[in-house]
Design a protein around this motif. Structure first.
Motif, PDB file in Angstrom:
ATOM      1  N   PRO A   1      21.912   2.644  27.211  1.00 54.70           N
ATOM      2  CA  PRO A   1      21.338   2.684  28.570  1.00 54.70           C
ATOM      3  C   PRO A   1      19.816   2.508  28.602  1.00 54.70           C
ATOM      4  O   PRO A   1      19.265   2.114  29.623  1.00 54.70           O
ATOM      5  N   ASN A   2      19.153   2.801  27.498  1.00 54.36           N
ATOM      6  CA  ASN A   2      17.681   2.717  27.482  1.00 54.36           C
ATOM      7  C   ASN A   2      17.161   1.337  27.100  1.00 54.36           C
ATOM      8  O   ASN A   2      15.960   1.130  27.030  1.00 54.36           O
ATOM      9  N   HIS A   3      18.083   0.423  26.783  1.00 54.90           N
ATOM     10  CA  HIS A   3      17.640  -0.883  26.285  1.00 54.90           C
ATOM     11  C   HIS A   3      18.436  -2.007  26.939  1.00 54.90           C
ATOM     12  O   HIS A   3      19.342  -1.759  27.722  1.00 54.90           O
ATOM     13  N   ASP A   4      18.096  -3.247  26.547  1.00 53.11           N
ATOM     14  CA  ASP A   4      18.708  -4.405  27.193  1.00 53.11           C
ATOM     15  C   ASP A   4      19.908  -4.977  26.447  1.00 53.11           C
ATOM     16  O   ASP A   4      20.506  -5.939  26.894  1.00 53.11           O
ATOM     17  N   TYR A   5      20.237  -4.433  25.292  1.00 52.41           N
ATOM     18  CA  TYR A   5      21.321  -5.065  24.531  1.00 52.41           C
ATOM     19  C   TYR A   5      22.697  -4.698  25.090  1.00 52.41           C
ATOM     20  O   TYR A   5      22.857  -3.733  25.842  1.00 52.41           O
ATOM     21  N   THR A   6      23.676  -5.489  24.698  1.00 51.77           N
ATOM     22  CA  THR A   6      25.066  -5.243  25.064  1.00 51.77           C
ATOM     23  C   THR A   6      25.813  -4.785  23.817  1.00 51.77           C
ATOM     24  O   THR A   6      25.598  -5.339  22.738  1.00 51.77           O
ATOM     25  N   LEU A   7      26.650  -3.782  23.973  1.00 42.67           N
ATOM     26  CA  LEU A   7      27.438  -3.278  22.843  1.00 42.67           C
ATOM     27  C   LEU A   7      28.914  -3.349  23.198  1.00 42.67           C
ATOM     28  O   LEU A   7      29.313  -2.967  24.292  1.00 42.67           O
ATOM     29  N   ILE A   8      29.696  -3.866  22.267  1.00 40.72           N
ATOM     30  CA  ILE A   8      31.155  -3.819  22.443  1.00 40.72           C
ATOM     31  C   ILE A   8      31.758  -3.162  21.210  1.00 40.72           C
ATOM     32  O   ILE A   8      31.473  -3.565  20.071  1.00 40.72           O
ATOM     33  N   GLN A   9      32.571  -2.130  21.431  1.00 38.59           N
ATOM     34  CA  GLN A   9      33.405  -1.629  20.331  1.00 38.59           C
ATOM     35  C   GLN A   9      34.629  -2.530  20.296  1.00 38.59           C
ATOM     36  O   GLN A   9      35.493  -2.473  21.175  1.00 38.59           O
ATOM     37  N   ALA A  10      34.687  -3.362  19.288  1.00 39.41           N
ATOM     38  CA  ALA A  10      35.729  -4.383  19.213  1.00 39.41           C
ATOM     39  C   ALA A  10      37.052  -3.772  18.760  1.00 39.41           C
ATOM     40  O   ALA A  10      37.109  -2.618  18.335  1.00 39.41           O
ATOM     41  N   GLU A  11      38.114  -4.573  18.833  1.00 39.53           N
ATOM     42  CA  GLU A  11      39.444  -4.105  18.455  1.00 39.53           C
ATOM     43  C   GLU A  11      39.653  -4.164  16.941  1.00 39.53           C
ATOM     44  O   GLU A  11      40.630  -3.623  16.431  1.00 39.53           O
ATOM     45  N   SER A  12      38.762  -4.806  16.232  1.00 39.20           N
ATOM     46  CA  SER A  12      38.884  -4.909  14.775  1.00 39.20           C
ATOM     47  C   SER A  12      37.609  -5.538  14.245  1.00 39.20           C
ATOM     48  O   SER A  12      36.813  -6.086  14.998  1.00 39.20           O
ATOM     49  N   GLU A  13      37.450  -5.488  12.931  1.00 41.14           N
ATOM     50  CA  GLU A  13      36.311  -6.171  12.324  1.00 41.14           C
ATOM     51  C   GLU A  13      36.456  -7.686  12.444  1.00 41.14           C
ATOM     52  O   GLU A  13      35.477  -8.413  12.485  1.00 41.14           O
ATOM     53  N   VAL A  14      37.705  -8.133  12.501  1.00 42.67           N
ATOM     54  CA  VAL A  14      37.943  -9.571  12.695  1.00 42.67           C
ATOM     55  C   VAL A  14      37.355  -9.990  14.039  1.00 42.67           C
ATOM     56  O   VAL A  14      36.666 -11.013  14.145  1.00 42.67           O
ATOM     57  N   ALA A  15      37.613  -9.199  15.055  1.00 44.89           N
ATOM     58  CA  ALA A  15      37.063  -9.513  16.377  1.00 44.89           C
ATOM     59  C   ALA A  15      35.537  -9.375  16.367  1.00 44.89           C
ATOM     60  O   ALA A  15      34.828 -10.235  16.905  1.00 44.89           O
ATOM     61  N   SER A  16      35.026  -8.304  15.733  1.00 46.68           N
ATOM     62  CA  SER A  16      33.561  -8.102  15.698  1.00 46.68           C
ATOM     63  C   SER A  16      32.838  -9.334  15.185  1.00 46.68           C
ATOM     64  O   SER A  16      31.882  -9.803  15.796  1.00 46.68           O
ATOM     65  N   ILE A  17      33.281  -9.829  14.047  1.00 43.72           N
ATOM     66  CA  ILE A  17      32.532 -10.922  13.414  1.00 43.72           C
ATOM     67  C   ILE A  17      32.649 -12.196  14.249  1.00 43.72           C
ATOM     68  O   ILE A  17      31.726 -13.005  14.292  1.00 43.72           O
ATOM     69  N   ASN A  18      33.770 -12.343  14.957  1.00 43.31           N
ATOM     70  CA  ASN A  18      33.905 -13.530  15.804  1.00 43.31           C
ATOM     71  C   ASN A  18      33.140 -13.378  17.119  1.00 43.31           C
ATOM     72  O   ASN A  18      32.721 -14.374  17.717  1.00 43.31           O
ATOM     73  N   MET A  19      32.931 -12.149  17.547  1.00 41.86           N
ATOM     74  CA  MET A  19      32.020 -11.921  18.675  1.00 41.86           C
ATOM     75  C   MET A  19      30.591 -12.253  18.232  1.00 41.86           C
ATOM     76  O   MET A  19      29.808 -12.842  18.992  1.00 41.86           O
ATOM     77  N   VAL A  20      30.281 -11.894  17.006  1.00 44.51           N
ATOM     78  CA  VAL A  20      28.965 -12.251  16.452  1.00 44.51           C
ATOM     79  C   VAL A  20      28.792 -13.769  16.468  1.00 44.51           C
ATOM     80  O   VAL A  20      27.742 -14.292  16.861  1.00 44.51           O
ATOM     81  N   TYR A  21      29.850 -14.470  16.084  1.00 43.71           N
ATOM     82  CA  TYR A  21      29.820 -15.944  16.103  1.00 43.71           C
ATOM     83  C   TYR A  21      29.493 -16.443  17.518  1.00 43.71           C
ATOM     84  O   TYR A  21      28.564 -17.233  17.714  1.00 43.71           O
ATOM     85  N   GLY A  22      30.263 -15.959  18.488  1.00 45.31           N
ATOM     86  CA  GLY A  22      30.083 -16.425  19.865  1.00 45.31           C
ATOM     87  C   GLY A  22      28.717 -16.061  20.428  1.00 45.31           C
ATOM     88  O   GLY A  22      28.068 -16.877  21.080  1.00 45.31           O
ATOM     89  N   GLY A  23      28.281 -14.848  20.145  1.00 44.05           N
ATOM     90  CA  GLY A  23      26.993 -14.389  20.666  1.00 44.05           C
ATOM     91  C   GLY A  23      25.830 -15.133  20.031  1.00 44.05           C
ATOM     92  O   GLY A  23      24.879 -15.533  20.710  1.00 44.05           O
ATOM     93  N   ALA A  24      25.918 -15.341  18.720  1.00 45.26           N
ATOM     94  CA  ALA A  24      24.857 -16.074  18.020  1.00 45.26           C
ATOM     95  C   ALA A  24      24.796 -17.509  18.516  1.00 45.26           C
ATOM     96  O   ALA A  24      23.708 -18.053  18.746  1.00 45.26           O
ATOM     97  N   ALA A  25      25.961 -18.118  18.714  1.00 45.43           N
ATOM     98  CA  ALA A  25      25.995 -19.508  19.173  1.00 45.43           C
ATOM     99  C   ALA A  25      25.531 -19.633  20.616  1.00 45.43           C
ATOM    100  O   ALA A  25      25.132 -20.706  21.053  1.00 45.43           O
ATOM    101  N   ALA A  26      25.584 -18.522  21.358  1.00 50.73           N
ATOM    102  CA  ALA A  26      25.057 -18.523  22.723  1.00 50.73           C
ATOM    103  C   ALA A  26      23.543 -18.269  22.717  1.00 50.73           C
ATOM    104  O   ALA A  26      22.925 -18.126  23.768  1.00 50.73           O
ATOM    105  N   GLY A  27      22.958 -18.176  21.520  1.00 50.51           N
ATOM    106  CA  GLY A  27      21.506 -18.087  21.408  1.00 50.51           C
ATOM    107  C   GLY A  27      20.946 -16.685  21.317  1.00 50.51           C
ATOM    108  O   GLY A  27      19.740 -16.494  21.361  1.00 50.51           O
TER     109      GLY A  27
END
Lengths: 250, 354
Positions: free
Chosen positions: B45-71
């Motif tokens: 709440p004190n910052h601008d980042y977005t946090l998602i507790q993913a359903e698995s580490e497989v999902a986490s790393i692919n969210m990283v992929y999507g987020g990184a590719a979105a700049g």
């Protein structure tokens, strides 16, 4: 333009000039076209980011003239989730087949829907793994022959075909679900109207949009395009009924 | 002087990521790194980042992929079994050349293993882990302060080279508390014209992919990647040394074992043994040239790789020493940190046989 001629029909400017690799009679091309027509008509090209899957539509980014990401097999929903969260004012869609969305990516699909991620799933369900050469999918119909169910899908061994739209419809996070087809001109027009509604709902930011397309695979089903359309009417649609399953306010 | 705090390693890593301008965090709880996601969830709440507790580490790393590719500046953190689950994603990210930070607060394995600290993920971290020919920068902090410093460095290196950067920490560094000095938040202005942010009229569409189906295209991509990795090898080697100048016996150790190794050097020096410590900070690129240089010093008699594994980094030490001097290995597994006494006994025994 030659003198005396006028343009009465053309592909949308949001599709590239690249020759599609899809087999003759495949519904992928039709779905690409109507969806990208909408992106043009709704003036969304500059705002749209798409995600392609692993499967026949792995090269969708060669045809759709919008920014796109290629996801690992099954992970399009996780990728799309992050894109939308990082860029909340963009239009985000994932375009996935049944092996991708309903087998290897079931967890990502369900949890993105459950979180109510505000992007559009375009789920092309042709009941088979097309790209890898016609193996059984989670959506292959009972008794349907594929290279890995050569005697027909046996429910005792492989379970019943998954009805993904019915599975995600009850989830609170999901705002809009529908199942369409591309087997007749009338159904193609209906599908386009459904996609439009889904995109409008995304702009309202009220939950996940999930549209399943009952599709075909003449090559994998080992039949002609015409026979594949008949199969959709006789076998697929009776099991995968068409219609809007959930929409806001209804 | 920055802000001074008394922090847990995992929390320090999380705070550093915030100060580095992280915009997206995607993670899944696993011991002993869960404090990272817990800290970030509480601070969100004190910052601008977005946090998602993913359903698995497989999902986490692919969210990283999507987020990184979105700049966006994005990160995930995990521990050993979870890092195994991410390997497919890391390979895709390396090939698609997406900048991101991944931290593995490693525990002892294999399998479900133990939740105590471990260094058995060295091979996975530096030799690939996922499929195909790729490398990633691997940073190995050995203090809570370095959890901060190397996390900030990790984000910068990731952007500089458009590559995944792994922070290979361990359960001991992640769980211990130490004094840290925190830097001021870094103003981060992304300039990523390649990112998929929506195709504007003035450019072609951006495509982020790791698919190169034509052989010659795939080879071209590989040649490009290898050139980049070479550049990283030339420019980004980092290490720290202790009492190395006149050392005859040299310990190589990273992470938590480099701390006990410092004590071992002190004890050895007290009894007149000229011992020194070489600590790689970058496990890849590995300080091979420096170790080779040390090996070729006349007074250097032998190398001892001290690890919490069954012998992993020792292979890179041996490759660097290249047979010029004997290289020994001493390690404990199961989360047991080798004590200075047992290591000294081992070293004295081996040195006596030289």
């Amino acid at each position: 333009m030659r003198e005396g001629y006028e343009v009465i029909y053309q592909k949308p400017k949001t599709l590239t000039d690249n020759k599609m690799h899809y087999c003759p009679g495949c519904i992928h091309g039709t779905m690409h076209k109507i969806f990208m027509e909408l992106i043009e008509e709704m003036d969304l090209q500059e705002k749209t980011v798409g995600v392609c899957p692993v499967g026949c539509s792995v090269f969708a980014y060669d045809y759709m003239d919008v920014d796109m990401q290629e996801a690992a097999h099954g992970r399009a929903a996780a990728v799309a989730t992050a894109i939308k969260r990082m860029l909340p004012d963009r239009i985000v869609f994932s375009y996935q087949g049944d092996g991708d969305l309903a087998a290897i990516g079931t967890a990502e699909t369900l949890h993105a829907c459950n979180r109510g991620e505000n992007f559009l799933f375009i789920f092309i369900n042709n009941g088979i793994y097309g790209m890898t050469g016609g193996q059984m999918a989670p959506t292959t119909l009972e008794g349907q022959k594929t290279t890995t169910s050569p005697f027909g899908r046996d429910k005792k061994n492989s379970g019943s075909p998954l009805k993904m739209t019915e599975m995600v419809t009850p989830l609170d996070g999901v705002a809009f679900t529908a199942r369409v087809s591309g087997n007749t001109p009338a159904n193609v027009r209906k599908a386009k109207r459904v996609f439009k509604k889904a995109l409008e709902i995304q702009q309202q930011n009220i939950g996940t949009q999930f549209v399943e397309v009952v599709s075909n695979c003449p090559s994998g089903w080992k039949c002609t395009p015409v026979e594949s359309m008949e199969w959709i009417v006789e076998k697929a649609i009776p099991y995968y009924p068409l219609g809007i399953f959930k929409e806001p306010g209804k | 002087m920055g802000e001074i705090r008394f922090m847990k390693g995992n929390e320090a890593l999380a705070e550093a990521a915030i100060r580095a301008g992280m915009q997206g965090y995607f993670g899944y709880p696993i011991t002993p790194q869960s404090e990272v996601i817990e800290y970030l969830a509480a601070e969100e709440p004190n910052h601008d980042y977005t946090l998602i507790q993913a359903e698995s580490e497989v999902a986490s790393i692919n969210m990283v992929y999507g987020g990184a590719a979105a700049g966006a500046r994005v990160m995930t953190t995990t521990s050993s079994p979870g890092y195994s689950l991410m390997q497919e994603g890391v390979s895709y990210i390396a090939c698609a050349e997406l900048p991101c930070v991944v931290a593995n607060v490693a525990r002892g394995g294999p399998g479900l293993g133990t939740i105590q600290a471990g260094q058995g993920d060295y091979f996975q971290a530096v030799k690939g882990g996922g499929h195909g020919d790729y490398r990633q920068i691997v940073l190995a902090p050995n203090s809570v302060q370095e959890m901060v410093d190397l996390t900030i460095l990790a984000f910068d290196l990731a952007d500089k080279y458009r590559t995944p950067v792994l922070i290979l920490s361990d359960g001991a560094i992640g769980q211990m508390m130490e004094k840290v000095e925190l830097p001021e938040p870094i103003p981060y202005k992304p300039d990523k014209p390649w990112a998929t942010t929506g195709k504007t009229h003035d450019r072609e569409r951006n495509i982020i992919t790791s698919l190169y189906i034509q052989s010659d295209d795939m080879e071209k991509k590989n040649i490009h990647l290898q050139r980049k990795f070479k550049k990283i090898e030339e420019n980004e080697v980092r290490y720290e040394e202790y009492m190395i100048e006149d050392a005859e016996l040299i310990i190589t150790a990273y992470g938590v074992t480099s701390r006990t190794s410092k004590k071992i050097v002190d004890l050895a020096r007290e009894s007149g043994i000229k011992m020194g410590l070489h600590r790689p900070i970058t496990l890849w690129p590995f300080p091979a040239d420096r170790i080779s240089e040390l090996a070729n010093k006349n007074k250097v008699k032998a190398f001892f790789s001290i690890e919490m594994s069954a012998g992993q980094m020792v292979e890179d030490v041996k490759l660097s020493v290249n047979g010029v001097k004997p290289t020994f290995f001493y390690g404990r597994t199961g989360g047991i940190i080798p004590t200075p006494e047992e290591v000294i006994d081992f070293i004295q025994k081996k040195a006596g046989e030289l």
